[in-house]
Scaffold this active site. Sequence first.
Site, mmCIF file in Angstrom:
data_model
loop_
_atom_site.group_PDB
_atom_site.id
_atom_site.type_symbol
_atom_site.label_atom_id
_atom_site.label_comp_id
_atom_site.label_asym_id
_atom_site.label_seq_id
_atom_site.Cartn_x
_atom_site.Cartn_y
_atom_site.Cartn_z
ATOM 1 N N GLU A 1 7.066 -1.677 8.898
ATOM 2 C CA GLU A 1 7.832 -0.672 7.468
ATOM 3 C C GLU A 1 7.676 0.572 7.402
ATOM 4 O O GLU A 1 8.184 1.442 7.217
ATOM 5 C CB GLU A 1 7.743 -1.451 6.603
ATOM 6 C CG GLU A 1 8.026 -3.301 6.476
ATOM 7 C CD GLU A 1 7.399 -3.975 7.047
ATOM 8 O OE1 GLU A 1 6.622 -3.352 8.162
ATOM 9 O OE2 GLU A 1 7.730 -5.127 6.890
ATOM 10 N N PHE B 1 2.927 -16.702 -2.409
ATOM 11 C CA PHE B 1 2.753 -15.772 -1.270
ATOM 12 C C PHE B 1 3.937 -14.693 -0.504
ATOM 13 O O PHE B 1 4.887 -14.122 -0.989
ATOM 14 C CB PHE B 1 3.649 -16.849 0.337
ATOM 15 C CG PHE B 1 3.276 -16.880 1.668
ATOM 16 C CD1 PHE B 1 2.393 -16.315 2.422
ATOM 17 C CD2 PHE B 1 4.708 -16.845 2.353
ATOM 18 C CE1 PHE B 1 2.285 -16.292 4.001
ATOM 19 C CE2 PHE B 1 4.779 -15.908 3.469
ATOM 20 C CZ PHE B 1 3.223 -15.336 4.693
ATOM 21 N N GLN B 2 2.841 -13.997 0.036
ATOM 22 C CA GLN B 2 3.736 -12.100 0.231
ATOM 23 C C GLN B 2 4.382 -11.932 -0.787
ATOM 24 O O GLN B 2 4.864 -11.222 -1.353
ATOM 25 C CB GLN B 2 4.767 -12.459 0.954
ATOM 26 C CG GLN B 2 4.355 -12.709 2.829
ATOM 27 C CD GLN B 2 4.949 -12.054 3.430
ATOM 28 O OE1 GLN B 2 6.461 -12.813 3.524
ATOM 29 N NE2 GLN B 2 5.210 -12.028 4.893
ATOM 30 N N LYS C 1 13.642 -13.217 -4.767
ATOM 31 C CA LYS C 1 14.835 -13.369 -4.288
ATOM 32 C C LYS C 1 15.921 -14.393 -5.097
ATOM 33 O O LYS C 1 17.315 -14.097 -4.486
ATOM 34 C CB LYS C 1 13.703 -14.442 -3.215
ATOM 35 C CG LYS C 1 14.385 -14.971 -2.347
ATOM 36 C CD LYS C 1 13.940 -15.951 -1.670
ATOM 37 C CE LYS C 1 14.475 -16.154 0.230
ATOM 38 N NZ LYS C 1 14.259 -17.493 0.955
ATOM 39 N N MET D 1 -6.993 20.270 14.969
ATOM 40 C CA MET D 1 -7.245 20.580 13.689
ATOM 41 C C MET D 1 -8.390 20.125 13.161
ATOM 42 O O MET D 1 -9.302 20.981 12.231
ATOM 43 C CB MET D 1 -5.825 20.150 12.988
ATOM 44 C CG MET D 1 -5.849 21.156 11.276
ATOM 45 S SD MET D 1 -5.743 22.941 11.626
ATOM 46 C CE MET D 1 -3.989 22.890 11.614
#
Lengths: 170, 606
Positions: free
Chosen positions: B63, B125-126, B175, B497
């Site tokens: 993602e 869940f999630q 959902k 750096m």
Amino acid sequence: MNQASPIQRRTIAVLVDNEPGILARVVGLFSGRGYNIESLTVAETDADKHLSRITVVTSGSEMVIEQIKAQLDRLVPVHRVSDLTQEGPHVARELALVKVISKGNDRVEALRIADIFRAKAIDSTIGSFVFEITGSGEKINAFIELMAPLGLAEVSRTGIVAIARGEKRM
Amino acid sequence: MSTASAPTQTQDTAPITGAEIVLKALVDQGVEVIFGYPGGAVLPIYDALFQQNALRHILVRAEAGAVHAAEGYARSTGKVGVVLVTSGPGATNAVTGLVDALMDSIPIVCLTGQVPTHLIGNDAFQEADTTGITRPATKHNYLVKDIKNLSKVMHEAFHVARSGRPGPVVVDLPKDILMGKTAYTPAPETKHPSYRPRTEPDPRAIAQAVDLMVKAKKPILYTGGGIVNSGPEASKALIELAHLTGFPVTSTLMGLGVMPAADPLFLGMLGMHGTYEANLTMHGCDVMVNIGARFDDRVTGRLNAFSPNSRKIHADIDPSSINKNVRVDIPVVGDAGNVLRAMIAEWKKRVAEGAKPDKKALASWWEQIETWRKRDCLAYRKSTDIIKPQYALERLQAITAARDDVFITTEVGQHQMWAAQFMKFQKPNRWMTSGGLGTMGYGLPAAMGVQIAHPDALVVDVAGEASTLMNIQELSTIVQYRLPVKVFILNNQYMGMVRQWQELLHGSRYSESYMDSLPDFVKLAEAFGCVGLRATKLGEVDAVINEMIAVKRPVVVDMCVDQKENCFPMIPSGAAHNEMILGPTDKDAGSGSGKGPISEEGMVLV
């Protein structure tokens, strides 16, 4: 350069959409950017338009205060930001509930002082009072200080609500 | 996109699913591409995607890559980038990209799945508190709890993302909302009740600004990403204003390209690794005209020594950017393009009315600037064998200079600063880099997004080996969609750096900045299905670059460069513009090892 200006105290009114998360947005803005909150009050003020009014008392340098206002104004659900301290005379009030537990002379004295402060006893038992007091923050501080030796047990305060004097509207 | 035309704009009262409403709103908002990754909570959207052809979905490999790809797409086109991820980890993985877009003002709409409304708050869940987590990571976010609001929220999200100071917007979609049904409503004509960014500058502020500009003896135009965001017309207006006034122009990292690098009025980038001439011009100017830049700490150096003798004009679309770090004399709130056009008109009016800008003073200011320019601050110690990273970029610039279709993205670190110094941008929207947040792993997915928008262009991710590994999985996406992205790795085996700062500030104690066991990038490229090329000697550089460009496939170049090269010039943290460290070739600059000017105070800063 920017630290030079003195710290000022400001009362800012913010008109916002009354939607979930709006208070978190405002509080998160203050904590995330390290601004002070001395007090913050919020409640719906226009049910038809779903508007809430937040009153926040904050302090900072001139530059920080300007930042706070600009950052608040940038939030999408914010309709208006009004710096009551800067924009002219305003009235500011706070309400406190003060519980005092005492007996004998202390109890009598507490009631007498409450009377002077125009505080109302809104709950009473043989051993306790709950006083309701309204006024400026300073007045409430003074009242609480006087109650300290007289059995002060608990304090609940609303924080400042404020509105501009005269015909001026936000 | 003929499928997206006629019927979509009409008010369709037949109920459709929430997922279909989401897609319909995307099409109505002009979206063509979505970068995403499926998961349980967004399955209804993926099912609806399967049954249509108007929207193209690019399946990323993580993602984080989706958001950076959308950023690259957005910044190279001026359109809103769209991301679709699932709930919980899908959303949390997107957070870095969202903050990146927030810091760099990139318009993104990120659709996140959410558990059904009745499960919210139950640690399902999630489940993650996506709106809570992304509140400080976005310009605004929404949780849709009633399907009746879905169309409105979708349209508003796009409006907020692209208008005013652009930024990322999250729409969290439970959902059950996606599976419910209601009628779709098109974008409203009415103005938003509370969100109304100011784009037209106040004419009085413009008049005050031009007052100062006309009288300036030592002016500078300090330009930034706001001009890119305003669109290509704003760049044209900047060029016109610069030539009308004869003022020198510098640009921030985010603004590179708004003024053509080839223009003699352009002094290069300013700031920590900016040019000597740009920084000293800023330090010594008497009138500073900031258009669409935000006085970032990388630009200002020590605040109380920043351009001490100038009157400052600051034009920004975001009022909160004004007087945040630096107190300015004339604030101008408005869109950069509008401000520039208003300044041009006002300047012309003044001159027509007889105002006489001090040409003599300006000429001697330019004389002074030319002496600073002659210092040749980007010079570096040449080599005959080992590849200097600057040399590799000089060659990349030279070999691609004739092309008009070059887009450069970067990761974060030394290579990013060298790319900013050595790649010459003649147009806006050609330079995609993570400026504000400094996100390693940005460049590869960003290049992917750019290439999606510009399929035939030459898109090069100038990279370091450490950053590249942070989103290396996107090579797989690049191969899947046959994107001929070029990953140009300046491989010094160090986090360069970090190593440079450790050398300059921490007694050369290279704590954890060296990477052992790096992959063989040529074999890695081949394993993903890309072409891998390597150069280890100076003489191989041109051939490798030419082959990289000639191959019409994704290429990973492993440019094995000098491990110890430092990026100069450099304004150490906590120092002023006139306290720059120049590179080792500068005769007056000492060794460039920076033993001197870094104060205790400066070390605390990053």
